[in-house]
Design a protein around this motif. Structure first.
Motif, mmCIF file in Angstrom:
data_model
loop_
_atom_site.group_PDB
_atom_site.id
_atom_site.type_symbol
_atom_site.label_atom_id
_atom_site.label_comp_id
_atom_site.label_asym_id
_atom_site.label_seq_id
_atom_site.Cartn_x
_atom_site.Cartn_y
_atom_site.Cartn_z
ATOM 1 N N PRO A 550 1.214 -1.174 0.207
ATOM 2 C CA PRO A 550 0.253 0.207 0.313
ATOM 3 C C PRO A 550 0.839 1.378 0.138
ATOM 4 C CG PRO A 550 -0.704 -1.674 1.545
ATOM 5 C CD PRO A 550 0.341 -1.896 1.242
ATOM 6 N N LEU A 551 0.802 2.284 -1.352
ATOM 7 C CA LEU A 551 1.196 2.898 -0.978
ATOM 8 C C LEU A 551 0.398 4.752 -0.572
ATOM 9 C CD1 LEU A 551 2.274 3.251 -4.814
ATOM 10 C CD2 LEU A 551 3.460 1.786 -2.689
ATOM 11 N N PHE A 552 -0.262 5.089 -0.436
ATOM 12 C CA PHE A 552 -1.904 5.776 -0.092
ATOM 13 C C PHE A 552 -2.812 5.775 -0.057
ATOM 14 C CE2 PHE A 552 0.165 7.084 -4.584
ATOM 15 C CZ PHE A 552 -1.221 8.104 -5.167
ATOM 16 N N ILE A 553 -3.475 6.788 0.301
ATOM 17 C CA ILE A 553 -4.822 6.872 0.113
ATOM 18 C C ILE A 553 -5.196 7.715 -0.286
ATOM 19 C CG2 ILE A 553 -5.603 4.984 1.673
ATOM 20 C CD1 ILE A 553 -6.281 7.158 3.696
ATOM 21 N N GLU A 554 -6.078 8.098 -1.438
ATOM 22 C CA GLU A 554 -7.107 9.280 -2.053
ATOM 23 C C GLU A 554 -8.154 9.183 -1.159
ATOM 24 O OE1 GLU A 554 -8.117 12.125 -6.082
ATOM 25 O OE2 GLU A 554 -8.589 9.547 -5.492
ATOM 26 N N THR A 555 -8.325 10.439 0.127
ATOM 27 C CA THR A 555 -9.908 10.110 1.114
ATOM 28 C C THR A 555 -10.748 10.803 -0.149
ATOM 29 O OG1 THR A 555 -9.157 12.575 1.510
ATOM 30 C CG2 THR A 555 -8.173 10.937 3.039
ATOM 31 N N ALA A 556 -12.439 10.105 0.424
ATOM 32 C CA ALA A 556 -13.952 10.750 -0.624
ATOM 33 C C ALA A 556 -13.843 12.256 -0.468
ATOM 34 C CB ALA A 556 -14.614 10.378 0.205
ATOM 35 N N GLN A 557 -12.675 12.958 0.706
ATOM 36 C CA GLN A 557 -12.850 14.483 -0.447
ATOM 37 C C GLN A 557 -11.823 14.985 -0.976
ATOM 38 O OE1 GLN A 557 -12.337 12.806 2.940
ATOM 39 N NE2 GLN A 557 -14.739 13.245 3.119
ATOM 40 N N GLY A 558 -10.357 14.306 -1.162
ATOM 41 C CA GLY A 558 -9.680 14.592 -2.250
ATOM 42 C C GLY A 558 -8.503 14.758 -1.556
ATOM 43 N N ASN A 559 -7.904 14.455 -0.078
ATOM 44 C CA ASN A 559 -6.626 14.572 0.422
ATOM 45 C C ASN A 559 -6.033 13.220 -0.013
ATOM 46 O OD1 ASN A 559 -7.614 16.957 0.767
ATOM 47 N ND2 ASN A 559 -8.285 16.339 2.957
#
Length: 607
Positions: A550-559
């Motif tokens: 896993p590298l990163f996540i893009e939250t539902a808010q776009g962060n």
């Protein structure tokens, strides 16, 4: 000892608290000087006081002129040249009138100090631009004005001083004409010294360990020789030397970083404290005189805005851009140090009111730094000139893995910049359309060539652990350690790198950049997986944990939130997980397609 120690201590406290160093140095100088009378530098140094200030100013001006690479301003439109030429002359005239009619100085002293006050100080404006995150055009205008105009303020003051002597009858017309010949000589000797140093650098005639001391010695030699021919032209000589070297494309010019950061900081800190500590209580009380306060207000609210508005008539600047540039004009350390120098020579020439120059300059410098430092962000937002882009991400080091990760961020429409010192390693990223920069992120020129203000996070993933540590340590004051990420160590003991020299470790301790590149060669690729009500993070781990990083996540808010060794992320429904996944098996692809079809069918049923 006290001056040097307090100067460096002020710089350190400013770095820790993210405050303008000039404010803290002002306070320190006033405390040890006029307030508590611990020292009086002018009495302590005696006859050495003025020569020390003069030599320090020469070094400071040389350092500033090294930033005048004309290639860096190619492509900038008409407003830039209008501001640094016509705008500077208008500011000179306005400052002269304000000094005479408002501050009550004589025409001669006003004429000299008016030329000096056109400077805006790149050492002050650059941190403000990083803080404010302005849009590219107003940021560029302020940035280049600070770099170009700063060294020339002293030259205009120098010309004004010679003109005053001629007008007062202290020098004849022939002697005044001789000044221009001496100025030409200073330009030639300065340019010759710059060419000579550049030629020796490029041909390896100077070893690395002697480059900084040699430059230091030649700058002082050039300054003194020019001053022997005619006093005060040494400033012109060292400025010409720096400009020539800046435009020679010397490959090793960045190696003078040690010279610039060590000698210049020491000199600036020491001279600034010396000048403020030399103020008497009488002069200090004069700062609160209504005429000086009025002068500062006129410079802030009339002279600066008016000169910018008149200079940019007929350009394509909007009224919002004119208003912002017309307000932001912080004066820096050079203004105060050079004003102290001219105060002494004007006093020697018989102009008694020149005694107020240091106090007057200090009032203007302190007021502009505080006023503009605390207002630039608010004004930028109110005028709609703050950057509208989401906070971006800088990736240091172009490898197979980092290029793939940068592409994933680019595909998500994130503002990403990939930096490497190799043009070839950036080729694939350029073909994709990712923004790239060829150069060393630690280079002094990078600060002027690349606008780093839109970027909030930095990923340091070069193939050299020690370089990664240096980059992280360099950007901690600007970005904060929480926004600095680096890949795990490749070689050596992790204890060799103290936590203060490292950023947050990306992913886990086992995945250094070499291991990630090796996985890329084995066929690992970037995969984006959106979590839904049915396909949760637990389901993701069950399915992909065997061959997925896993590298990163893009939250539902776009962060964007990166997986790190010091924090456990808990992705939620609506978040997108970006991972580095091994080659798929046929059964995995079939299962995923069936899952996507089922999600689509459920969605259609709900509709």
């Amino acid at each position: 000892m006290l001056i040097i120690f307090l100067g460096v201590l002020s710089q350190w406290i400013a770095w820790r608290l993210r405050l303008p160093a000039i404010v803290l140095m002002s306070i320190a100088g006033l405390l040890i000087g006029p307030i508590f009378a611990v020292i009086s530098p002018e009495e302590s140094f005696g006859e050495l006081f003025r020569p020390l200030v003069s030599l320090a100013v020469a070094i400071i001006l040389f350092e500033g002129s090294l930033n005048l690479n004309f290639k860096e301003i190619r492509g900038f439109n008409k407003p830039v040249w209008r501001i640094v030429t016509f705008g500077a002359l208008l500011a000179w005239a306005g400052g002269t009138l304000a000094a005479h009619y408002v501050a009550g100085l004589s025409w001669a002293v006003s004429f000299v100090i008016g030329g000096l006050f056109i400077v805006t100080g790149p050492t002050v404006i650059m941190p403000l631009l990083r803080q404010a995150k302005l849009k590219s055009r107003p940021a560029a205008l302020l940035k280049w004005e600070g770099i170009i105009v700063d060294p020339f303020g002293a030259l205009l003051a120098l010309f004004a001083f010679q003109f005053v002597l001629f007008a007062e009858g202290d020098v004849t017309a022939a002697a005044f004409g001789l000044f221009f010949l001496a100025s030409l000589f200073a330009t030639v000797i300065g340019a010759g010294a710059g060419l000579g140093m550049g030629w020796m650098f490029e041909r390896g005639q100077i070893p690395e360990f002697l480059k900084s001391p040699m430059v230091f010695g030649v700058v002082l030699l050039t300054f003194v020789i020019s001053d022997i021919v005619m006093h005060e032209t040494g400033l012109l000589a060292v400025t010409a030397m720096g400009m020539v070297m800046a435009n020679m494309n010397i490959t090793s010019i960045n190696d003078m970083r040690h010279f610039k950061e060590t000698m210049s900081i020491l000199l600036i800190s020491s001279v600034f404290l010396m000048l403020t500590a030399s103020l008497s209580m009488d002069v200090l009380f004069e700062i609160f005189n209504w005429s000086i306060i009025s002068f500062v207000l006129v410079m802030l609210f009339i002279v600066r805005p008016l000169s910018i508005w008149l200079a940019t008539i007929g350009t394509d600047l909007s009224w919002q851009e004119k208003a912002l540039v017309g307000w932001i004009a912080p004066r820096g350390i050079v203004a105060l140090t050079v004003s102290g120098y001219f105060a002494s020579v004007l006093l020697d020439a018989g102009f008694e009111d020149a005694e107020l120059l240091t106090a007057l300059t200090f009032a203007l410098v302190f007021s502009t730094v505080v006023a503009h430092g605390f207002s630039i962000t608010w004004v930028g937002r109110k005028l709609g000139l703050a950057s509208a882009e989401d906070p971006g991400i800088i990736v240091i080091g172009a490898t197979r893995f980092t290029t793939a990760m940068a592409k994933a961020l680019y595909d998500m429409e994130k503002n990403v910049l990939l930096v490497d010192d190799s043009w070839g390693r950036l080729q694939k990223a350029r073909q994709i359309g990712i923004k790239t920069y060829v150069g060393n992120i630690l280079s002094e020129h990078t600060e002027y060539e690349v606008d780093l203000t839109p970027y909030e996070k930095m990923i340091v993933a070069s193939e050299t652990d020690s370089f990664n540590a240096l980059v992280v340590n360099n950007f901690v004051p600007e970005m904060g350690r929480i926004n600095l990420f680096q890949t795990a160590l490749h070689q050596g003991d992790p204890d060799d790198f103290h936590s203060s020299l490292s950023g947050r470790i990306l992913f886990t301790e086992e995945w250094n950049i070499h291991a990630l590149d090796e996985k890329a060669e084995q066929g690992y690729a970037i995969r984006s997986t959106k979590l839904t009500e049915r396909f949760t993070y637990e389901e993701f781990n069950k399915k992909w944990s065997a061959n997925t990083i896993p590298l990163f996540i893009e939250t539902a808010q776009g962060n964007i939130e990166f997986f790190t060794s010091d924090k456990v992320l808990e992705p939620k429904q609506g978040d997108t997980i970006v991972s580095f996944t091994g080659p798929e098996r046929d059964s995995d692809r079939i299962q995923e397609r069936l899952e996507m079809k089922r999600i689509k069918k459920d969605s259609q049923t709900k509709e």
